[in-house]
Motif scaffolding. Structure first.
Motif, mmCIF file in Angstrom:
data_model
loop_
_atom_site.group_PDB
_atom_site.id
_atom_site.type_symbol
_atom_site.label_atom_id
_atom_site.label_comp_id
_atom_site.label_asym_id
_atom_site.label_seq_id
_atom_site.Cartn_x
_atom_site.Cartn_y
_atom_site.Cartn_z
ATOM 1 N N LEU A 23 25.076 -0.659 -20.920
ATOM 2 C CA LEU A 23 23.900 -0.189 -21.650
ATOM 3 C C LEU A 23 22.937 -1.323 -21.994
ATOM 4 C CD1 LEU A 23 25.554 2.318 -24.168
ATOM 5 C CD2 LEU A 23 24.208 2.876 -22.141
ATOM 6 N N ALA A 24 23.350 -2.559 -21.760
ATOM 7 C CA ALA A 24 22.512 -3.708 -22.137
ATOM 8 C C ALA A 24 21.096 -3.636 -21.551
ATOM 9 C CB ALA A 24 23.201 -5.011 -21.732
ATOM 10 N N PRO A 25 20.926 -3.259 -20.268
ATOM 11 C CA PRO A 25 19.559 -3.239 -19.709
ATOM 12 C C PRO A 25 18.653 -2.156 -20.279
ATOM 13 C CG PRO A 25 21.214 -3.452 -17.967
ATOM 14 C CD PRO A 25 21.938 -3.069 -19.220
ATOM 15 N N VAL A 26 19.202 -1.187 -21.004
ATOM 16 C CA VAL A 26 18.355 -0.101 -21.537
ATOM 17 C C VAL A 26 18.361 -0.066 -23.057
ATOM 18 C CG1 VAL A 26 18.684 1.301 -19.473
ATOM 19 C CG2 VAL A 26 20.207 1.632 -21.431
ATOM 20 N N ALA A 27 19.047 -1.002 -23.701
ATOM 21 C CA ALA A 27 19.201 -0.942 -25.153
ATOM 22 C C ALA A 27 17.864 -1.011 -25.882
ATOM 23 C CB ALA A 27 20.122 -2.062 -25.630
ATOM 24 N N LEU A 28 16.919 -1.773 -25.356
ATOM 25 C CA LEU A 28 15.633 -1.940 -26.037
ATOM 26 C C LEU A 28 14.587 -0.911 -25.619
ATOM 27 C CD1 LEU A 28 15.169 -5.820 -26.099
ATOM 28 C CD2 LEU A 28 16.199 -4.313 -27.806
ATOM 29 N N THR A 29 14.930 -0.036 -24.701
ATOM 30 C CA THR A 29 13.954 0.936 -24.208
ATOM 31 C C THR A 29 13.445 1.881 -25.300
ATOM 32 O OG1 THR A 29 14.845 0.832 -21.962
ATOM 33 C CG2 THR A 29 13.546 2.773 -22.533
ATOM 34 N N PRO A 30 14.323 2.523 -26.088
ATOM 35 C CA PRO A 30 13.792 3.424 -27.127
ATOM 36 C C PRO A 30 12.913 2.702 -28.147
ATOM 37 C CG PRO A 30 16.118 3.866 -26.734
ATOM 38 C CD PRO A 30 15.800 2.593 -26.009
ATOM 39 N N GLY A 41 2.530 -8.991 -21.165
ATOM 40 C CA GLY A 41 3.344 -8.530 -22.275
ATOM 41 C C GLY A 41 4.840 -8.479 -22.034
ATOM 42 N N PRO A 42 5.306 -7.849 -20.945
ATOM 43 C CA PRO A 42 6.756 -7.712 -20.760
ATOM 44 C C PRO A 42 7.527 -9.028 -20.780
ATOM 45 C CG PRO A 42 5.607 -6.184 -19.337
ATOM 46 C CD PRO A 42 4.560 -7.040 -19.965
ATOM 47 N N PRO A 43 7.151 -10.049 -19.977
ATOM 48 C CA PRO A 43 7.914 -11.299 -20.048
ATOM 49 C C PRO A 43 7.724 -12.013 -21.387
ATOM 50 C CG PRO A 43 6.007 -11.590 -18.629
ATOM 51 C CD PRO A 43 6.110 -10.127 -18.929
ATOM 52 N N ALA A 44 6.555 -11.887 -21.990
ATOM 53 C CA ALA A 44 6.329 -12.515 -23.296
ATOM 54 C C ALA A 44 7.226 -11.884 -24.358
ATOM 55 C CB ALA A 44 4.858 -12.389 -23.690
ATOM 56 N N MET A 45 7.361 -10.559 -24.312
ATOM 57 C CA MET A 45 8.232 -9.872 -25.255
ATOM 58 C C MET A 45 9.691 -10.249 -25.034
ATOM 59 S SD MET A 45 6.437 -6.123 -25.082
ATOM 60 C CE MET A 45 7.705 -5.300 -26.052
ATOM 61 N N ALA A 46 10.105 -10.320 -23.774
ATOM 62 C CA ALA A 46 11.485 -10.701 -23.474
ATOM 63 C C ALA A 46 11.768 -12.131 -23.923
ATOM 64 C CB ALA A 46 11.756 -10.547 -21.980
ATOM 65 N N LEU A 47 10.789 -13.006 -23.739
ATOM 66 C CA LEU A 47 10.931 -14.388 -24.194
ATOM 67 C C LEU A 47 10.999 -14.448 -25.718
ATOM 68 C CD1 LEU A 47 11.052 -17.341 -23.258
ATOM 69 C CD2 LEU A 47 8.552 -17.412 -23.467
ATOM 70 N N LEU A 48 10.198 -13.622 -26.381
ATOM 71 C CA LEU A 48 10.238 -13.545 -27.838
ATOM 72 C C LEU A 48 11.611 -13.098 -28.313
ATOM 73 C CD1 LEU A 48 8.845 -13.518 -30.645
ATOM 74 C CD2 LEU A 48 8.135 -11.149 -30.133
ATOM 75 N N MET A 52 14.285 -5.842 -18.635
ATOM 76 C CA MET A 52 14.609 -4.572 -17.973
ATOM 77 C C MET A 52 14.349 -3.394 -18.912
ATOM 78 S SD MET A 52 18.095 -5.755 -15.984
ATOM 79 C CE MET A 52 18.375 -4.181 -15.146
ATOM 80 N N GLY A 53 14.799 -3.506 -20.143
ATOM 81 C CA GLY A 53 14.595 -2.415 -21.096
ATOM 82 C C GLY A 53 13.135 -2.183 -21.414
ATOM 83 N N ILE A 54 12.387 -3.277 -21.544
ATOM 84 C CA ILE A 54 10.958 -3.177 -21.836
ATOM 85 C C ILE A 54 10.211 -2.528 -20.681
ATOM 86 C CG2 ILE A 54 8.864 -4.544 -22.188
ATOM 87 C CD1 ILE A 54 10.788 -6.599 -23.633
ATOM 88 N N CYS A 55 10.477 -2.988 -19.463
ATOM 89 C CA CYS A 55 9.779 -2.450 -18.291
ATOM 90 C C CYS A 55 10.121 -0.985 -18.063
ATOM 91 C CB CYS A 55 10.119 -3.278 -17.054
ATOM 92 S SG CYS A 55 9.286 -4.883 -16.996
ATOM 93 N N LEU A 56 11.376 -0.600 -18.325
ATOM 94 C CA LEU A 56 11.747 0.809 -18.183
ATOM 95 C C LEU A 56 10.918 1.674 -19.130
ATOM 96 C CD1 LEU A 56 13.446 3.124 -17.118
ATOM 97 C CD2 LEU A 56 15.227 2.500 -18.775
ATOM 98 N N ALA A 57 10.735 1.200 -20.355
ATOM 99 C CA ALA A 57 9.914 1.959 -21.318
ATOM 100 C C ALA A 57 8.482 2.082 -20.823
ATOM 101 C CB ALA A 57 9.956 1.272 -22.679
ATOM 102 N N LEU A 58 7.939 1.006 -20.247
ATOM 103 C CA LEU A 58 6.562 1.037 -19.768
ATOM 104 C C LEU A 58 6.415 1.943 -18.550
ATOM 105 C CD1 LEU A 58 5.579 -2.712 -20.207
ATOM 106 C CD2 LEU A 58 5.187 -0.787 -21.756
ATOM 107 N N VAL A 59 7.474 2.031 -17.733
ATOM 108 C CA VAL A 59 7.460 2.986 -16.629
ATOM 109 C C VAL A 59 7.409 4.412 -17.169
ATOM 110 C CG1 VAL A 59 8.847 3.962 -14.752
ATOM 111 C CG2 VAL A 59 8.596 1.489 -14.957
ATOM 112 N N LEU A 60 8.219 4.691 -18.184
ATOM 113 C CA LEU A 60 8.244 6.026 -18.782
ATOM 114 C C LEU A 60 6.900 6.364 -19.423
ATOM 115 C CD1 LEU A 60 11.791 5.973 -20.428
ATOM 116 C CD2 LEU A 60 11.103 7.172 -18.340
#
Length: 207
Positions: free
Chosen positions: A25-32, A111-118, A166-174
């Motif tokens: 679940l790690a790659p989708v934990a931040l999606t919601p 945004g996505p890589p900046a958020m992941a880096l944050l 991964m979680g951030i980008c999945l949310a942006l795809v949705l």
């Protein structure tokens, strides 16, 4: 609804670690959480979203602290659970800061890589600031050989970066964001080009 999404992220993040061990679940934990923070434009409310996620996460993963303080620390029931509640409140501030700043970063093409880096950067500050550097998102990579290829070069925080991305980008795809936002997902292919048996040269944060 936004608070519910934040709480779901807290549950998913907690399930990644022992005693649940749902590391996949790690790659989708931040999606919601990302779905909620992208649609929340009030900074204080965005902070609240991350803070709520943190409360749920720490309450699920570290409730043993209350029993230790109650019994072995001699603090009694109210002292043990009161101290644990304070622990959850303070440790969740990191996630509040992430949600607060991430909601600004996500509105830009980088945004996505900046958020992941944050996210990874805030994880890195947990041990020096709180003395409790456990339960990094990247720790789930110990069960994923492909992710472990990053470990000799980036440590656990690089793996956290990939899972967060991964979680951030999945949310942006949705949310049907432009491809310039979601193309950053190609970063997750980086471990494919790294050697399988590079010697480990870092100390992973404890789970």
């Amino acid at each position: 609804m936004h608070l519910l999404l934040a709480a779901i992220s807290g549950v998913l993040l907690a399930l990644v670690f022992p005693r649940y061990d749902a590391w996949w679940l790690a790659p989708v934990a931040l999606t919601p959480l990302t779905l909620a923070m992208v649609q929340e434009f009030v900074p204080a409310r965005r902070f609240l979203l991350g803070w709520v996620m943190g409360l749920v996460f720490w309450a699920m993963t570290c409730n043993w602290i209350a029993s230790v303080l109650e019994v072995h620390g001699g603090m009694g029931f109210w002292g043990g659970w009161g101290a644990f509640a304070l622990f959850c409140v303070l440790k969740s501030l990191h996630y509040g800061v992430y949600s607060w700043l991430g909601g600004v970063l996500v509105r830009h093409w980088y945004g996505p890589p900046a958020m992941a880096l944050l996210w990874a950067g805030l994880e890195r500050t947990q041990e020096p600031l709180t003395g409790f550097g456990w339960l990094m998102l990247g720790n789930a990579g110990t069960e994923i050989p492909m992710a472990l290829r990053l470990a000799p070069y980036t440590g656990v925080y690089g793996i956290s970066f990939v899972f967060a991305l991964m979680g951030i980008c999945l949310a942006l795809v949705l949310l049907r964001k432009p491809r310039t936002y979601t193309a950053w997902l190609l970063f997750v292919l980086l471990p494919v080009f790294l050697p399988k048996d590079a010697p480990l040269s870092f100390n992973a944060a404890p789970r």
